[in-house]
Write an enzyme that holds these catalytic residues in place. Structure first.
Site, PDB file in Angstrom:
ATOM      1  N   PRO A 261       0.745  -1.271  -0.216  1.00 55.21           N
ATOM      2  CA  PRO A 261       0.101   0.033   0.120  1.00 55.21           C
ATOM      3  C   PRO A 261       0.779   1.319   0.029  1.00 55.21           C
ATOM      4  O   PRO A 261       0.207   2.413   0.003  1.00 55.21           O
ATOM      5  CB  PRO A 261      -0.870  -0.163   1.422  1.00 55.21           C
ATOM      6  CG  PRO A 261       0.312  -0.916   2.242  1.00 55.21           C
ATOM      7  CD  PRO A 261       0.840  -1.832   1.423  1.00 55.21           C
ATOM      8  N   GLY A 262       2.173   1.147  -0.055  1.00 54.57           N
ATOM      9  CA  GLY A 262       2.845   2.544  -0.376  1.00 54.57           C
ATOM     10  C   GLY A 262       3.955   2.807   0.695  1.00 54.57           C
ATOM     11  O   GLY A 262       4.784   3.743   0.564  1.00 54.57           O
TER      12      GLY A 262
ATOM     13  N   LYS B 209       6.899   1.258   1.212  1.00 59.12           N
ATOM     14  CA  LYS B 209       8.287   1.224   0.549  1.00 59.12           C
ATOM     15  C   LYS B 209       8.653   2.440  -0.483  1.00 59.12           C
ATOM     16  O   LYS B 209       9.280   3.113  -0.176  1.00 59.12           O
ATOM     17  CB  LYS B 209       8.504   0.009  -0.273  1.00 59.12           C
ATOM     18  CG  LYS B 209       8.840  -1.040   0.565  1.00 59.12           C
ATOM     19  CD  LYS B 209       9.419  -2.194  -0.376  1.00 59.12           C
ATOM     20  CE  LYS B 209       8.914  -2.743  -1.650  1.00 59.12           C
ATOM     21  NZ  LYS B 209       7.486  -2.914  -1.733  1.00 59.12           N
TER      22      LYS B 209
ATOM     23  N   ASP C  45       1.654  -2.964  -8.911  1.00 57.99           N
ATOM     24  CA  ASP C  45       1.351  -3.931  -7.948  1.00 57.99           C
ATOM     25  C   ASP C  45      -0.034  -4.495  -8.766  1.00 57.99           C
ATOM     26  O   ASP C  45      -0.447  -3.859  -9.800  1.00 57.99           O
ATOM     27  CB  ASP C  45       0.628  -3.393  -6.628  1.00 57.99           C
ATOM     28  CG  ASP C  45       0.189  -4.333  -5.726  1.00 57.99           C
ATOM     29  OD1 ASP C  45       1.232  -4.443  -4.756  1.00 57.99           O
ATOM     30  OD2 ASP C  45      -0.582  -5.030  -5.761  1.00 57.99           O
TER      31      ASP C  45
ATOM     32  N   ASP D 132       0.659  -7.633 -13.202  1.00 54.97           N
ATOM     33  CA  ASP D 132       1.195  -8.795 -12.635  1.00 54.97           C
ATOM     34  C   ASP D 132       2.389  -8.919 -12.859  1.00 54.97           C
ATOM     35  O   ASP D 132       2.511  -9.561 -13.975  1.00 54.97           O
ATOM     36  CB  ASP D 132       0.099 -10.121 -13.131  1.00 54.97           C
ATOM     37  CG  ASP D 132       0.110 -11.031 -12.057  1.00 54.97           C
ATOM     38  OD1 ASP D 132       1.253 -11.117 -11.302  1.00 54.97           O
ATOM     39  OD2 ASP D 132      -0.571 -12.075 -12.153  1.00 54.97           O
TER      40      ASP D 132
ATOM     41  N   ASP E  25       9.427  -7.006  -3.289  1.00 49.41           N
ATOM     42  CA  ASP E  25       8.730  -7.450  -1.894  1.00 49.41           C
ATOM     43  C   ASP E  25       7.768  -8.407  -2.548  1.00 49.41           C
ATOM     44  O   ASP E  25       6.432  -8.021  -2.173  1.00 49.41           O
ATOM     45  CB  ASP E  25       8.428  -6.201  -1.046  1.00 49.41           C
ATOM     46  CG  ASP E  25       7.795  -6.563   0.199  1.00 49.41           C
ATOM     47  OD1 ASP E  25       8.099  -7.736   0.534  1.00 49.41           O
ATOM     48  OD2 ASP E  25       7.398  -5.873   0.756  1.00 49.41           O
TER      49      ASP E  25
ATOM     50  N   CYS F 113       8.468 -11.192   4.266  1.00 48.84           N
ATOM     51  CA  CYS F 113       8.160 -11.288   5.568  1.00 48.84           C
ATOM     52  C   CYS F 113       7.882 -12.611   6.264  1.00 48.84           C
ATOM     53  O   CYS F 113       6.838 -12.860   7.153  1.00 48.84           O
ATOM     54  CB  CYS F 113       7.005 -10.074   6.084  1.00 48.84           C
ATOM     55  SG  CYS F 113       5.562 -10.576   5.513  1.00 48.84           S
TER      56      CYS F 113
END
Length: 451
Positions: free
Chosen positions: A268-269, A271, A289, A316, A333, A386
């Protein structure tokens, strides 16, 4: 308020089971569906949902021991949710050693009013047993691995996985450390004001901070008088609530003014806005994204944080990255199993399986291969997740290096975290029980030649 909170919690847990949603997504869906706007009820419901979900394996084993040969999954979703919440509130919260009879009666009455007496009637006869049956004999009948799983609230197979990966003692410490959510961290946004000025404003708002060394602009929230989401400084774009592991991932890329950066899986922003800050809003960031909905959030966040050099692209990256030219830095990420954020999102551990790890690593391999095509010679590719699994991290990087001899691992600065596993010591790993943040993995690669 209590009845509203339990109504929200029951419905939220039901949606999580039916649609495999995480806690926040299910909560948002539920509050919209029910039209409940009481912030106090929503906060209480969220706490009930998270803490009940965190202990789902132990709670279900306890319930199943009482209703055997029946299983909790044979009840309808609403009753399943109610029974789990009932055990959490009357037994777990009381550390299994008190008998809050009046509270239990009140909860049962509330359950009847929410679900209807016909629904609750199916389980009326077991509520007393759930309130009085001791837990210890149930734990004592398990083998060592299952005992660890029940005591640390993790899937048994994942306990085995962690023991194989870290060794028994370190696995036990990691699993226990994954139960407590890490501290809240914020990043100060120097695109709008100086770090010193922002700190003064936050002090005036009674927000007490401590620098998160060795990271730039990153602070741990030590104390706050009101929720951060009501902070005038947050609304003004002076700060971003962002885990320090995520801050480290952006800083590790080390972008400088006038770089061209491709930010893959950008929504959602967090980075993107940090990259723009590190680049002093000079240069170019293309943020990619696949989700148009998430990129709508990205747009709001980049506007709030005044990240003026970022442009969005919905596509994609598993299939291709339809950009002409190459970038100085490509940051990937990718989606992952989220095994490093179980403390914040406990529902993720009950969705995880060995198969999902294997499937995710394949997706990650596709995305890093596509990302590599967009790095200029001498440029940088960073990869982060993560997750703490080997397959999604060192496994992906080892396979990538085998297929791309024109890339090499390079050290990450600032030096933070623990070395990577499987001999890839240039990579960095962060663990909840060691570094007081989300579990994270970061690799930094340099493209040494065109092919």
């Amino acid at each position: 308020m209590l009845r509203e909170a339990w109504t929200i919690a029951i419905e939220t847990l039901s949606w999580m089971e039916i649609r495999r949603l995480n806690e926040r997504s299910a909560l948002m869906r539920t509050t919209k569906q029910l039209g409940i706007k009481d912030a106090g009820a929503i906060r209480l419901a969220y706490g009930l949902v998270v803490e009940t979900t965190r202990r789902k394996n132990l709670i279900d084993k306890f319930i199943n021991s009482i209703i055997s040969p029946k299983k909790i999954g044979e009840y309808n979703q609403g009753l399943q949710a109610f029974l789990r919440l009932y055990v959490y509130q009357t037994r777990v919260v009381k550390n299994w050693n008190k008998l809050p009879i009046k509270e239990a009666e009140s909860i049962a009455s509330m359950g009847r009013s929410i679900l209807g007496w016909q629904t609750i009637r199916e389980a009326e006869s077991i509520l007393g047993f759930l309130l009085t049956r001791p837990l210890t004999p149930i734990i004592e009948t398990t083998n060592e691995t299952e005992r660890i799983a029940l005591e640390t609230y993790h899937p048994t197979w994942f306990v085995d996985y962690c023991i194989n990966l870290f060794g028994k003692q370190e696995a036990d410490t990691f699993l226990k450390g994954s139960l407590t959510p890490p501290p809240t961290y914020i990043r100060l946004n120097t695109l709008i004001a100086s770090e010193a000025d922002i700190l003064k404003k936050l002090t005036a708002e009674n927000i007490k901070l401590e620098k998160a060394q060795p990271l730039n602009y990153t602070y741990q929230v030590i104390d706050q008088k009101t929720p951060l989401n009501t902070s005038p400084s947050l609304k003004a774009g002076l700060l971003y609530v962002q885990d320090k592991a995520s801050c480290f991932a952006a800083q590790a890329a080390n972008p400088t003014p006038n770089n061209t950066v491709f930010d893959i899986c950008a929504a959602p922003g967090a980075k993107t806005t940090f990259l723009a800050q590190l680049m002093q809003n000079q240069g170019s960031i293309i943020s990619i994204d696949f989700s148009a909905k998430r990129m709508h959030t990205w747009q709001k966040e980049t506007n709030r944080m005044k990240a003026k050099i970022a442009q969005p692209l919905v596509t994609d990256a598993r299939i291709s990255i339809p950009l002409t030219g190459e970038a100085d830095i490509v940051i990937l990420d990718p989606p992952c199993t989220s095994s490093g954020v179980f403390a914040k999102q406990p529902s993720a551990k009950w969705r995880l399986s060995p198969k999902s790890i294997a499937n995710m690593s394949q997706i990650q391999q596709q995305m890093i291969n596509n990302s590599a095509q967009k790095v200029k010679t001498g440029g940088i590719l960073t990869y982060s997740t993560c997750s703490i699994t080997l397959e999604e991290n060192e496994g992906v990087i080892a396979q990538f290096l085998k297929e791309h001899p024109n890339f090499k691992l390079i050290p990450i600065t600032p030096e933070f975290g623990s070395p990577g596993l499987a001999g890839l010591t240039e990579c960095r790993r962060l663990y909840p029980h060691i570094h007081q943040c989300n579990g994270f993995f970061i690799a930094k690669l340099q493209k040494t030649s065109p092919t």
